[in-house]
Scaffold this active site. Structure first.
Site, PDB file in Angstrom:
ATOM      1  N   GLU A  24      -6.038   8.937  -0.064  1.00  0.00           N
ATOM      2  CA  GLU A  24      -6.248   7.498   0.137  1.00  0.00           C
ATOM      3  C   GLU A  24      -7.323   6.921  -0.795  1.00  0.00           C
ATOM      4  OE1 GLU A  24      -4.532   5.488   2.049  1.00  0.00           O
ATOM      5  OE2 GLU A  24      -3.527   6.780   3.496  1.00  0.00           O
ATOM      6  N   HIS A  36       1.112   4.795  -2.569  1.00  0.00           N
ATOM      7  CA  HIS A  36       1.346   6.213  -2.254  1.00  0.00           C
ATOM      8  C   HIS A  36       2.451   6.898  -3.039  1.00  0.00           C
ATOM      9  CE1 HIS A  36      -1.291   7.325   1.057  1.00  0.00           C
ATOM     10  NE2 HIS A  36      -1.164   6.100   1.547  1.00  0.00           N
ATOM     11  N   SER A  50      -3.894   0.014  -4.326  1.00  0.00           N
ATOM     12  CA  SER A  50      -3.303  -1.161  -3.676  1.00  0.00           C
ATOM     13  C   SER A  50      -4.328  -2.223  -3.292  1.00  0.00           C
ATOM     14  CB  SER A  50      -2.495  -0.732  -2.448  1.00  0.00           C
ATOM     15  OG  SER A  50      -3.338  -0.127  -1.486  1.00  0.00           O
ATOM     16  N   HIS A  84       0.838  -1.210   0.000  1.00  0.00           N
ATOM     17  CA  HIS A  84       0.000   0.000   0.000  1.00  0.00           C
ATOM     18  C   HIS A  84       0.874   1.261   0.000  1.00  0.00           C
ATOM     19  CE1 HIS A  84      -3.042   2.920   1.134  1.00  0.00           C
ATOM     20  NE2 HIS A  84      -2.252   3.292   2.116  1.00  0.00           N
TER      21      HIS A  84
HETATM   22 FE   LIG Z   1      -2.311   5.129   3.079  1.00  0.00          FE
END
Ligand SMILES: [Fe+2]
Length: 266
Positions: free
Chosen positions: A167, A127, A186, A122
């Protein structure tokens, strides 16, 4: 953020290197393979440009040091391994300093499709592509700076802006909905759901509405916010976000769209 975790943080050696087992590298490779076509189809160009720019490795867990080297050149950010769960205060102050805290463990097979806690897939695959874009990097830093000035009672309000953009944000791109958020990039299941499913709401991006919208970390979202243009997000970085938080607190939370949590009998 959940209170307990079954995962144990991986600790870096003196040179900042983290050793992953061959099985963990295979989990990384399988996750990358599972998402490779999906991200091309569902993620926004902003994300795809970042993924290509960073040349994220496909077959083994990348080293935070190697990714940081590239990020430092591009936007002045670096990735710092941290324990699985850190508090909001630490999180915001690291963002303000352009340090991205990365949970260093990788998910197990049973959490392949979605994991509540952030793991290294993730953090890096999700990111770092947007952190390689100076505009998204500046927005992340602005959230951090607002968080540093905020009081503890403001943290859970401010974090919603991060949650519903960095996010789990969506954007419009050439008339189509595309995903921007790391939590979508992700997650093999939530990425498709966020863009294509009829179940979740997709509302226009609006800072005050977002600050008042409840979210849950243990299931797919019931609603997403769609940027007409990423410029709307970058402009939000120039707002007095703490004044927005105060206003959101005065207005109160919007109704919760999630089902009641099922709690185990005691
Ligand atoms: Fe995150």
């Amino acid at each position: 953020m959940s209170k307990s975790t079954k995962y144990v943080a991986k600790v870096a050696d003196a040179r900042g290197h983290i050793a992953y087992t061959p099985e963990e590298d295979v989990v990384w490779a399988d996750l990358y393979a599972a998402q490779e076509e999906n991200v091309q189809r569902y993620m926004a160009q902003d994300y795809l440009d970042g993924l290509a720019r960073l040349d994220v490795p496909k077959t083994s867990v990348p080293s935070c040091a190697a990714i940081s080297e590239r990020l430092l050149d591009l936007t002045g950010w670096r990735v710092q391994p941290v324990p699985a769960l850190i508090g909001f205060k630490t999180f915001f102050s690291m963002l303000a300093d352009r340090v991205f805290p990365a949970a260093s463990f990788i998910r197990s097979r049973e959490d392949f499709d979605y994991i509540e806690e952030p793991d290294i897939f993730h953090e890096i695959f999700g990111h770092t592509p947007l952190l390689s874009d100076p505009r998204f990097a500046a927005f992340s830093q602005a959230i951090g700076k607002a968080g540093v000035k905020a009081g503890a009672k403001d943290y859970s309000w401010l974090i919603r802006l991060y949650w519903f953009s960095i996010e789990f944000g969506l954007r419009r791109q050439n008339g189509q909905i595309k995903a921007l958020g790391s939590g979508l990039a992700s997650s093999p299941t939530e990425l498709v759901y966020a863009v294509e499913s009829d179940i979740p709401d997709r509302d226009p991006f609006d800072v005050l509405t977002i600050l008042r919208t409840p979210y849950r970390i243990d299931m797919h979202q019931m609603g997403y916010f769609v940027l007409n243009s990423p410029e709307d997000l970058f402009e939000a970085a120039d707002r007095d976000l703490l004044a927005d938080v105060r206003q959101a607190q005065a207005l109160g939370l919007l109704p919760n769209k999630f089902p009641e949590k099922v709690t185990a009998a005691e």
